[in-house]
Motif scaffolding. Structure first.
Motif, PDB file in Angstrom:
ATOM      1  N   ALA A 164      45.837  43.871  42.757  1.00  0.00           N
ATOM      2  CA  ALA A 164      45.156  43.778  41.466  1.00  0.00           C
ATOM      3  C   ALA A 164      44.903  45.165  40.891  1.00  0.00           C
ATOM      4  O   ALA A 164      45.018  45.380  39.672  1.00  0.00           O
ATOM      5  CB  ALA A 164      43.843  43.011  41.618  1.00  0.00           C
ATOM      6  N   GLY A 165      44.564  46.100  41.747  1.00  0.00           N
ATOM      7  CA  GLY A 165      44.357  47.471  41.280  1.00  0.00           C
ATOM      8  C   GLY A 165      45.610  48.080  40.695  1.00  0.00           C
ATOM      9  O   GLY A 165      45.584  48.727  39.640  1.00  0.00           O
ATOM     10  N   THR A 166      46.733  47.880  41.372  1.00  0.00           N
ATOM     11  CA  THR A 166      47.978  48.431  40.839  1.00  0.00           C
ATOM     12  C   THR A 166      48.444  47.650  39.617  1.00  0.00           C
ATOM     13  O   THR A 166      49.028  48.222  38.695  1.00  0.00           O
ATOM     14  CB  THR A 166      49.072  48.459  41.920  1.00  0.00           C
ATOM     15  N   ASP A 167      48.192  46.338  39.572  1.00  0.00           N
ATOM     16  CA  ASP A 167      48.485  45.559  38.370  1.00  0.00           C
ATOM     17  C   ASP A 167      47.738  46.112  37.158  1.00  0.00           C
ATOM     18  O   ASP A 167      48.242  46.078  36.030  1.00  0.00           O
ATOM     19  CB  ASP A 167      48.077  44.094  38.561  1.00  0.00           C
ATOM     20  N   ALA A 168      46.545  46.616  37.411  1.00  0.00           N
ATOM     21  CA  ALA A 168      45.719  47.152  36.327  1.00  0.00           C
ATOM     22  C   ALA A 168      46.112  48.567  35.928  1.00  0.00           C
ATOM     23  O   ALA A 168      45.489  49.163  35.045  1.00  0.00           O
ATOM     24  CB  ALA A 168      44.243  47.120  36.742  1.00  0.00           C
ATOM     25  N   GLU A 430      38.136  43.757  34.574  1.00  0.00           N
ATOM     26  CA  GLU A 430      39.549  43.906  34.220  1.00  0.00           C
ATOM     27  C   GLU A 430      40.435  43.844  35.460  1.00  0.00           C
ATOM     28  O   GLU A 430      41.481  43.194  35.461  1.00  0.00           O
ATOM     29  CB  GLU A 430      39.746  45.225  33.483  1.00  0.00           C
ATOM     30  N   ILE A 431      40.016  44.504  36.530  1.00  0.00           N
ATOM     31  CA  ILE A 431      40.806  44.517  37.767  1.00  0.00           C
ATOM     32  C   ILE A 431      40.899  43.119  38.376  1.00  0.00           C
ATOM     33  O   ILE A 431      41.983  42.653  38.751  1.00  0.00           O
ATOM     34  CB  ILE A 431      40.198  45.521  38.770  1.00  0.00           C
ATOM     35  N   ILE A 432      39.775  42.429  38.493  1.00  0.00           N
ATOM     36  CA  ILE A 432      39.769  41.117  39.134  1.00  0.00           C
ATOM     37  C   ILE A 432      40.496  40.074  38.285  1.00  0.00           C
ATOM     38  O   ILE A 432      40.953  39.055  38.794  1.00  0.00           O
ATOM     39  CB  ILE A 432      38.328  40.679  39.456  1.00  0.00           C
ATOM     40  N   ASN A 433      40.655  40.325  36.997  1.00  0.00           N
ATOM     41  CA  ASN A 433      41.385  39.396  36.135  1.00  0.00           C
ATOM     42  C   ASN A 433      42.878  39.706  36.053  1.00  0.00           C
ATOM     43  O   ASN A 433      43.573  39.227  35.150  1.00  0.00           O
ATOM     44  CB  ASN A 433      40.762  39.366  34.740  1.00  0.00           C
ATOM     45  N   GLN A 434      43.392  40.451  37.017  1.00  0.00           N
ATOM     46  CA  GLN A 434      44.825  40.710  37.095  1.00  0.00           C
ATOM     47  C   GLN A 434      45.538  39.540  37.786  1.00  0.00           C
ATOM     48  O   GLN A 434      44.928  38.760  38.525  1.00  0.00           O
ATOM     49  CB  GLN A 434      45.087  42.016  37.845  1.00  0.00           C
ATOM     50  N   PRO A 435      46.863  39.405  37.576  1.00  0.00           N
ATOM     51  CA  PRO A 435      47.611  38.278  38.147  1.00  0.00           C
ATOM     52  C   PRO A 435      47.478  38.146  39.658  1.00  0.00           C
ATOM     53  O   PRO A 435      47.510  37.020  40.182  1.00  0.00           O
ATOM     54  CB  PRO A 435      49.054  38.584  37.741  1.00  0.00           C
ATOM     55  N   ALA A 436      47.362  39.248  40.371  1.00  0.00           N
ATOM     56  CA  ALA A 436      47.294  39.182  41.837  1.00  0.00           C
ATOM     57  C   ALA A 436      46.119  38.354  42.344  1.00  0.00           C
ATOM     58  O   ALA A 436      46.160  37.842  43.470  1.00  0.00           O
ATOM     59  CB  ALA A 436      47.229  40.590  42.418  1.00  0.00           C
ATOM     60  N   MET A 437      45.072  38.227  41.541  1.00  0.00           N
ATOM     61  CA  MET A 437      43.888  37.493  41.966  1.00  0.00           C
ATOM     62  C   MET A 437      43.845  36.077  41.407  1.00  0.00           C
ATOM     63  O   MET A 437      42.887  35.336  41.677  1.00  0.00           O
ATOM     64  CB  MET A 437      42.613  38.246  41.547  1.00  0.00           C
ATOM     65  N   GLY A 442      37.721  32.552  41.308  1.00  0.00           N
ATOM     66  CA  GLY A 442      36.966  31.473  40.700  1.00  0.00           C
ATOM     67  C   GLY A 442      35.965  32.031  39.704  1.00  0.00           C
ATOM     68  O   GLY A 442      36.152  33.113  39.147  1.00  0.00           O
ATOM     69  N   ALA A 443      34.881  31.330  39.523  1.00  0.00           N
ATOM     70  CA  ALA A 443      33.870  31.740  38.549  1.00  0.00           C
ATOM     71  C   ALA A 443      33.166  33.013  38.993  1.00  0.00           C
ATOM     72  O   ALA A 443      32.965  33.252  40.186  1.00  0.00           O
ATOM     73  CB  ALA A 443      32.857  30.626  38.354  1.00  0.00           C
ATOM     74  N   GLU A 444      32.786  33.842  38.028  1.00  0.00           N
ATOM     75  CA  GLU A 444      31.998  35.035  38.304  1.00  0.00           C
ATOM     76  C   GLU A 444      30.550  34.624  38.532  1.00  0.00           C
ATOM     77  O   GLU A 444      29.905  34.053  37.654  1.00  0.00           O
ATOM     78  CB  GLU A 444      32.099  35.998  37.122  1.00  0.00           C
ATOM     79  N   ILE A 445      30.047  34.903  39.710  1.00  0.00           N
ATOM     80  CA  ILE A 445      28.669  34.545  40.060  1.00  0.00           C
ATOM     81  C   ILE A 445      27.698  35.638  39.629  1.00  0.00           C
ATOM     82  O   ILE A 445      26.652  35.382  39.042  1.00  0.00           O
ATOM     83  CB  ILE A 445      28.552  34.312  41.584  1.00  0.00           C
ATOM     84  N   GLN A 446      28.048  36.868  39.915  1.00  0.00           N
ATOM     85  CA  GLN A 446      27.182  38.009  39.614  1.00  0.00           C
ATOM     86  C   GLN A 446      28.059  39.172  39.173  1.00  0.00           C
ATOM     87  O   GLN A 446      29.063  39.460  39.829  1.00  0.00           O
ATOM     88  CB  GLN A 446      26.387  38.402  40.870  1.00  0.00           C
ATOM     89  N   PRO A 447      27.751  39.798  38.029  1.00  0.00           N
ATOM     90  CA  PRO A 447      26.597  39.647  37.153  1.00  0.00           C
ATOM     91  C   PRO A 447      26.534  38.336  36.371  1.00  0.00           C
ATOM     92  O   PRO A 447      25.466  37.935  35.937  1.00  0.00           O
ATOM     93  CB  PRO A 447      26.761  40.813  36.173  1.00  0.00           C
ATOM     94  N   GLY A 448      27.675  37.669  36.150  1.00  0.00           N
ATOM     95  CA  GLY A 448      27.718  36.476  35.323  1.00  0.00           C
ATOM     96  C   GLY A 448      28.380  36.791  33.993  1.00  0.00           C
ATOM     97  O   GLY A 448      28.152  37.855  33.405  1.00  0.00           O
ATOM     98  N   ALA A 449      29.195  35.862  33.503  1.00  0.00           N
ATOM     99  CA  ALA A 449      29.996  36.112  32.308  1.00  0.00           C
ATOM    100  C   ALA A 449      29.164  36.428  31.076  1.00  0.00           C
ATOM    101  O   ALA A 449      29.653  37.059  30.131  1.00  0.00           O
ATOM    102  CB  ALA A 449      30.893  34.902  32.041  1.00  0.00           C
TER     103      ALA A 449
END
Length: 561
Positions: A164-168, A430-437, A442-449
């Motif tokens: 995900a880091g390299t995807d970003a 941005e990193i966690i929303n890359q294709p690799a993940m 799933g849903a963001e728990i913390q901080p929250g959307a």
């Protein structure tokens, strides 16, 4: 040698003190006394890496310090545990091995710590280490400190995070402790043969077989004894009895970034206003003692995991028992790792020369006390802004050595630090929303959307941020008016007294502090003995040549809107 008389007295058997005890006794010429307030480290909760949350929250093994109300964290009192056991904080920490960026040490030299630039300190990092994958220009293979990657990222979430880091658009690094810190890659830990490889295991235990080393535990040091401007020994208490011991050569404080400035102040060395307020007679004016306090903050960015692969499935009592039994019998499996097996080091914005944000990736969603954050599968990133501009202090409160000092970090006082945490939130999403993940996220728990604006992020950070347990810099090395020790680690204006631990850092490095603390002790041991320093390294450092104009090397493949 007379009774109660030694050549060197070392106060504190922690990350630095154990190194010094080993190096100062290895030639058999000097009698060394090592004093430690805590006791034995022979506990399964210390030695089993996965049990790391237990010793740091146990009074027997750690000073359970708390700060004054922190004014920029909604007046929260922050937990500040420090090791009180053989091995010190290396026996209670998370075992993460990060040296820091090369520029951190060049920065030290620019701050007045002459001789402590990267070229000069790299050989001492190598001297200390046995890297599991062999030595090279950057890594050691014959040192006492065992370093590896735990279970070599068997859980698929570790490699997905790196991808995900390299995807970003960020770099990948095969060895952030080698020539290139910046980027995403495997994380390293001080674990050897499946056990926590603290400085007690690596350095002290071999040295304890030597006749010229005396180790005294359960010894609370009251103060350094002075004859005018010369340190002559220390006074300590054990089992209710007070003892004075003499040092023919030097007294060396290695009590850590809280303990060392506190002991100097108890001895009458420090800012006269601070000392007089506590009823302590001024022996030597040194205004920088206890000032310049720095630390790393972090928070947990937590997500639900869509696949049944997270460690949350291993947190029930039955699975913990199986993990523990396997570790006892074989010293391997999930008990033999701290679970931080992948990581990232990135720059928060263009114009930042070297990384100032650090990620520890954990394939579970849980708290530092080892309890679940929520039901079901999850993962989290520990993320923090690692080059803070805020400064705090450690001040003695009483002439009684049993009264803890007053600690105030002034966390997030500086706007640049608050801005750094806003970057943490936005860049992590941005990193966690890359294709690799995609298959795991799933849903963001913390901080929250719903936490989006600067004001919302700031409010969240004030309530959620925690110390990464890296207090440092309270006896800074240098030559300016607030410097406490000179570049030889000698206390300025006092003969035969040194400080050797993380308190002498001029500025906090980008990373966990155990590795640079051990390095400081290795190099200081040579300075103390008058040995020729190790030959400086000419190993190159990989940097982004366009750091002034870009935050990362490429463009992200997916950007949140």
């Amino acid at each position: 040698m007379k009774e109660n008389q030694y050549d060197y007295i070392i106060v504190g058997a922690g990350s630095a003190g154990c190194v010094l005890a080993n190096r100062l006794t290895e030639d058999g010429q000097k009698q060394v006394l090592l004093l430690e307030t805590g006791g034995s480290d022979k506990s399964i909760f210390i030695q089993m890496p996965t049990a790391l949350s237990i010793p740091m929250n146990t009074k027997k093994y750690a000073w359970q310090f708390h700060t004054e109300p922190e004014p920029f964290l909604d007046n929260r009192r922050m937990h500040c545990p420090r090791g009180k056991v053989l091995g010190g904080s290396s026996s209670i920490n998370g075992m993460v091995y990060v040296r820091g960026h090369a520029r951190d040490f060049d920065e030290w030299e620019s701050e007045g710590a002459t001789g402590w630039n990267y070229s000069n300190v790299l050989p001492y990092f190598k001297k200390a280490e046995t890297w599991a994958f062999g030595g090279d220009d950057y890594r050691g293979d014959t040192g006492p400190l065992g370093v590896n990657n735990g279970n070599n990222m068997q859980n698929p979430l570790y490699k997905a995070f790196i991808k995900a880091g390299t995807d970003a658009g960020y770099m990948e690094t095969g060895d952030y402790n080698g020539g290139q810190q910046e980027g995403f890659g495997p994380m390293h830990m001080t674990v050897r043969h499946g056990r926590r490889w603290s400085t007690a295991n690596a350095y002290l235990r071999p040295a304890m077989a030597r006749e010229n080393l005396t180790v005294v535990t359960h010894a609370l040091v009251h103060k350094v004894l002075l004859d005018g401007k010369t340190a002559t020994g220390v006074r300590y208490e054990q089992n209710g009895q007070v003892h004075d011991v003499t040092a023919n050569d030097e007294v060396i404080l290695s009590a850590g970034s809280i303990g060392s400035p506190h002991l100097l102040q108890l001895s009458g060395i420090g800012n006269p206003d601070v000392l007089k307020t506590s009823g302590i007679e001024v022996q030597h004016e040194l205004p920088g003692v206890g000032e310049n306090l720095q630390d790393h903050l972090e928070f947990y960015f937590q997500f639900r995991c869509k696949q049944p692969v997270s460690l949350n499935r291993k947190l029930d009592w039955w699975n913990k028992l199986k993990i523990g039994v396997r570790w006892i019998l074989r010293k391997d499996g999930l008990g033999a790792t701290n679970h931080f097996e992948s990581c990232g080091f990135i720059r928060s914005k263009a114009g930042v020369e070297w990384p100032d944000l650090q990620y520890h990736f954990l394939p579970a969603a849980m708290r530092y006390d080892g309890k679940e954050a929520f039901d079901g599968d999850g993962f989290q990133l520990h993320i923090g802004h690692n080059k803070p501009k805020s400064r705090g202090n450690v001040h003695v409160q009483s002439a009684d050595p049993k009264v803890a000092p007053r600690i105030r970090f002034n966390y997030l006082e500086h706007e640049a630090d608050r801005e750094g945490f806003r970057d943490c939130v936005r860049l992590t999403r941005e990193i966690i929303n890359q294709p690799a993940m995609d298959e795991y996220r799933g849903a963001e728990i913390q901080p929250g959307a719903s936490v989006e604006t600067d004001e919302q992020i700031d409010a969240f950070v004030r309530q959620a941020v925690e110390s990464a347990y890296h207090p440092s810099c309270t006896c800074k090395m240098g030559t300016d008016e607030l410097a406490v020790v000179d570049p030889e680690t000698r206390v300025r204006g006092i003969e035969n007294l040194r400080v050797v631990d993380s308190s002498v850092f001029p500025t906090i490095p980008n990373g966990n502090l155990n590795a640079p603390t051990i390095m400081v002790a290795e190099r200081a041991a040579d300075l103390i003995r008058g040995k020729e320093p190790l030959h400086a390294s000419d190993a190159p450092v990989v940097m982004d040549e366009q750091w002034q104009s870009r935050q990362r090397q490429g463009q992200a493949k997916r950007v949140l809107t």
